[in-house]
Motif scaffolding. Structure first.
Motif, PDB file in Angstrom:
ATOM      1  N   PRO A  24     -21.523   4.453   2.210  1.00 17.76           N
ATOM      2  CA  PRO A  24     -20.959   4.151   0.891  1.00 17.76           C
ATOM      3  C   PRO A  24     -21.737   3.078   0.144  1.00 17.76           C
ATOM      4  CG  PRO A  24     -19.283   3.952   2.633  1.00 17.76           C
ATOM      5  CD  PRO A  24     -20.611   4.067   3.303  1.00 17.76           C
ATOM      6  N   ASP A  25     -21.834   3.218  -1.178  1.00 17.77           N
ATOM      7  CA  ASP A  25     -22.324   2.140  -2.034  1.00 17.77           C
ATOM      8  C   ASP A  25     -21.289   1.010  -1.949  1.00 17.77           C
ATOM      9  OD1 ASP A  25     -24.352   3.862  -2.772  1.00 17.77           O
ATOM     10  OD2 ASP A  25     -23.322   4.547  -4.595  1.00 17.77           O
ATOM     11  N   TRP A  27     -19.359  -0.539  -4.081  1.00 19.97           N
ATOM     12  CA  TRP A  27     -18.056  -0.306  -4.723  1.00 19.97           C
ATOM     13  C   TRP A  27     -17.274   0.788  -4.000  1.00 19.97           C
ATOM     14  CZ3 TRP A  27     -16.032   4.132  -6.848  1.00 19.97           C
ATOM     15  CH2 TRP A  27     -16.914   5.188  -7.091  1.00 19.97           C
ATOM     16  N   GLN A  28     -17.998   1.755  -3.431  1.00 23.11           N
ATOM     17  CA  GLN A  28     -17.322   2.820  -2.675  1.00 23.11           C
ATOM     18  C   GLN A  28     -16.689   2.252  -1.409  1.00 23.11           C
ATOM     19  OE1 GLN A  28     -20.723   5.502  -2.283  1.00 23.11           O
ATOM     20  NE2 GLN A  28     -19.801   6.957  -3.716  1.00 23.11           N
ATOM     21  N   ALA A  29     -17.415   1.357  -0.740  1.00 27.92           N
ATOM     22  CA  ALA A  29     -16.882   0.735   0.480  1.00 27.92           C
ATOM     23  C   ALA A  29     -15.630  -0.066   0.156  1.00 27.92           C
ATOM     24  CB  ALA A  29     -17.946  -0.161   1.108  1.00 27.92           C
ATOM     25  N   GLU A  30     -15.694  -0.776  -0.968  1.00 25.92           N
ATOM     26  CA  GLU A  30     -14.536  -1.580  -1.374  1.00 25.92           C
ATOM     27  C   GLU A  30     -13.320  -0.694  -1.645  1.00 25.92           C
ATOM     28  OE1 GLU A  30     -13.661  -4.799  -4.823  1.00 25.92           O
ATOM     29  OE2 GLU A  30     -15.742  -4.611  -4.174  1.00 25.92           O
ATOM     30  N   LEU A  31     -13.573   0.427  -2.305  1.00 24.25           N
ATOM     31  CA  LEU A  31     -12.466   1.353  -2.579  1.00 24.25           C
ATOM     32  C   LEU A  31     -11.894   1.916  -1.280  1.00 24.25           C
ATOM     33  CD1 LEU A  31     -10.865   3.011  -4.802  1.00 24.25           C
ATOM     34  CD2 LEU A  31     -12.401   4.877  -4.158  1.00 24.25           C
ATOM     35  N   LEU A  32     -12.778   2.291  -0.357  1.00 27.18           N
ATOM     36  CA  LEU A  32     -12.319   2.874   0.906  1.00 27.18           C
ATOM     37  C   LEU A  32     -11.454   1.891   1.693  1.00 27.18           C
ATOM     38  CD1 LEU A  32     -15.559   4.715   2.103  1.00 27.18           C
ATOM     39  CD2 LEU A  32     -13.439   5.781   1.288  1.00 27.18           C
ATOM     40  N   ARG A  33     -11.787   0.596   1.583  1.00 24.93           N
ATOM     41  CA  ARG A  33     -11.043  -0.412   2.353  1.00 24.93           C
ATOM     42  C   ARG A  33      -9.835  -0.932   1.605  1.00 24.93           C
ATOM     43  NH1 ARG A  33     -16.598  -3.126   4.451  1.00 24.93           N
ATOM     44  NH2 ARG A  33     -16.678  -2.083   6.481  1.00 24.93           N
ATOM     45  N   SER A  34      -9.725  -0.605   0.328  1.00 23.75           N
ATOM     46  CA  SER A  34      -8.596  -1.094  -0.454  1.00 23.75           C
ATOM     47  C   SER A  34      -7.330  -0.353  -0.051  1.00 23.75           C
ATOM     48  CB  SER A  34      -8.881  -0.886  -1.942  1.00 23.75           C
ATOM     49  OG  SER A  34      -7.724  -0.485  -2.610  1.00 23.75           O
ATOM     50  N   VAL A  52     -16.589   9.812  -2.888  1.00 24.38           N
ATOM     51  CA  VAL A  52     -15.887   8.761  -2.141  1.00 24.38           C
ATOM     52  C   VAL A  52     -14.389   9.054  -2.074  1.00 24.38           C
ATOM     53  CG1 VAL A  52     -15.538   7.144  -4.087  1.00 24.38           C
ATOM     54  CG2 VAL A  52     -15.700   6.293  -1.755  1.00 24.38           C
ATOM     55  N   THR A  53     -13.853   9.658  -3.127  1.00 21.20           N
ATOM     56  CA  THR A  53     -12.422   9.976  -3.103  1.00 21.20           C
ATOM     57  C   THR A  53     -12.141  11.105  -2.114  1.00 21.20           C
ATOM     58  OG1 THR A  53     -12.347   9.318  -5.414  1.00 21.20           O
ATOM     59  CG2 THR A  53     -10.419  10.425  -4.563  1.00 21.20           C
ATOM     60  N   ALA A  54     -13.074  12.041  -2.003  1.00 16.48           N
ATOM     61  CA  ALA A  54     -12.939  13.114  -1.008  1.00 16.48           C
ATOM     62  C   ALA A  54     -12.898  12.516   0.397  1.00 16.48           C
ATOM     63  CB  ALA A  54     -14.105  14.093  -1.135  1.00 16.48           C
ATOM     64  N   ARG A  83     -14.323  21.353  -0.676  1.00 13.35           N
ATOM     65  CA  ARG A  83     -15.589  21.754  -0.043  1.00 13.35           C
ATOM     66  C   ARG A  83     -16.365  20.522   0.444  1.00 13.35           C
ATOM     67  NH1 ARG A  83     -20.348  24.573  -0.937  1.00 13.35           N
ATOM     68  NH2 ARG A  83     -20.815  23.215  -2.685  1.00 13.35           N
ATOM     69  N   THR A  84     -16.341  19.462  -0.364  1.00 13.31           N
ATOM     70  CA  THR A  84     -16.977  18.205   0.048  1.00 13.31           C
ATOM     71  C   THR A  84     -16.322  17.695   1.330  1.00 13.31           C
ATOM     72  OG1 THR A  84     -17.405  17.672  -2.266  1.00 13.31           O
ATOM     73  CG2 THR A  84     -17.541  15.851  -0.709  1.00 13.31           C
ATOM     74  N   ILE A  85     -14.996  17.792   1.386  1.00 11.78           N
ATOM     75  CA  ILE A  85     -14.255  17.335   2.570  1.00 11.78           C
ATOM     76  C   ILE A  85     -14.667  18.156   3.794  1.00 11.78           C
ATOM     77  CG2 ILE A  85     -11.935  17.261   3.586  1.00 11.78           C
ATOM     78  CD1 ILE A  85     -10.915  16.510   0.736  1.00 11.78           C
ATOM     79  N   LYS A  86     -14.822  19.457   3.610  1.00  9.40           N
ATOM     80  CA  LYS A  86     -15.243  20.314   4.727  1.00  9.40           C
ATOM     81  C   LYS A  86     -16.642  19.944   5.198  1.00  9.40           C
ATOM     82  CE  LYS A  86     -12.337  24.238   3.605  1.00  9.40           C
ATOM     83  NZ  LYS A  86     -12.273  25.605   3.075  1.00  9.40           N
TER      84      LYS A  86
END
Ligand SMILES: Nc1ncnc2c1ncn2[C@@H]1O[C@H](COP(=O)(O)OP(=O)(O)OP(=O)(O)O)[C@@H](O)[C@H]1O
Ligand SMILES: [Mg+2]
Length: 249
Positions: A24-25, A27-34, A52-54, A83-86
């Motif tokens: 993750p970039d 900001w993506q890491a921050e979102l994932l941990r939020s 990142v939302t997927a 599909r991204t999730i898969k």
């Protein structure tokens, strides 16, 4: 899944992301941990918001063993996120076992489900207890559809989570009003310049292609008045003055 591996992935979504092949970039890491329950992501085109939302959707499904629903302006776009999730699942070693799978859903043996919903509100009633609602391209989703999906959170533990992600699309609708309002939302803004994969050369090209107005929406996150509304409004005004007889006649 092995216990220790499972625990590390459950405790830190960034560990999980890397095991899924996504580094993750920041900001993506921050979102994932939020742990934000209600989040609005106003992000440039191609910044990685759907990706990142997927990832987060998959993490919630697996580690909260819950229901995740994906909503967007069309079923095709919702299915694209699925599909991204898969793709992440295919990358994940010692991953979860899948009970059933189609282009529009994944069901895991732990009871978790991820559904890609259609872009119209008529066929989606009756789904309840969502742990997470994802609204991709949220500024382009009809307010009626949002009104139909929000009650899905009603019976969820802790009120569930809702994440709406989008580029701007006019000064109207649920996303614009929530972004500019005083409601209790976690607001995340990611301009093109915050994304390491978007080059200056590419942006210069896009500016030429799209023009200043659209470029400012797609890459600089400006909400603009809807240009096209001016013409129909003029027609409506003309029709109105023909219908209403002046008082002094
Ligand atoms: N952290 C990352 N590392 C490497 N590639 C990434 C990362 N995040 C996203 N990408 C890639 O960047 C591209 C754009 O990502 P994505 O589709 O998620 O962006 P988006 O913001 O949803 O774009 P759009 O506005 O066009 O829908 C994709 O090819 C995706 O795989
Ligand atoms: Mg996207």
């Amino acid at each position: 899944m092995t216990m220790a591996l499972d625990l590390a992935r459950a405790l830190d979504p960034v560990v999980f992301a890397k095991d899924c092949g996504l580094t993750p970039d920041p900001w993506q890491a921050e979102l994932l941990r939020s742990t934000a329950r209600r989040a609005l992501l106003l992000c440039s085109r191609q910044s990685g918001k759907s990706t990142v939302t997927a990832l987060l959707a998959l993490w919630v499904a697996l580690f909260e063993a819950g229901l995740v629903v994906i909503v967007s302006p069309s079923q095709r776009q919702s299915a694209e996120m699925l599909r991204t999730i898969k793709g992440f699942l295919a990358h994940l070693k010692n991953g979860p076992s899948i009970a059933a799978e189609s282009a529009l859903k994944i069901e895991f043996t732990n009871g978790a489900r991820i559904l890609a919903l259609p872009g119209t509100e008529k066929t989606i009633r009756g789904i309840a207890g969502a742990a997470l609602i994802v609204i991709d391209e949220a500024a382009r989703v009809e307010d009626e559809l949002l009104a139909a999906v929000r009650p899905m959170l009603a019976t969820a533990k802790d009120g569930g989570r809702l994440i709406a992600l989008t580029t701007p699309a006019g000064k109207r609708g649920f996303f614009f009003e929530s972004w500019t309002g005083t409601g209790d939302w976690t607001r995340v803004k990611v301009a093109a310049s915050d994304c390491p994969r978007i080059s200056k050369e590419f942006l210069a090209e896009e500016l030429k292609e799209l023009g200043a107005m659209r470029f400012s929406e797609e890459y600089e996150l400006e909400f603009r008045d809807n240009d096209e509304a001016v013409f129909p409004m003029a027609i409506i005004a003309a029709a109105f003055t023909q219908e209403v007889q002046p008082l002094w006649n």
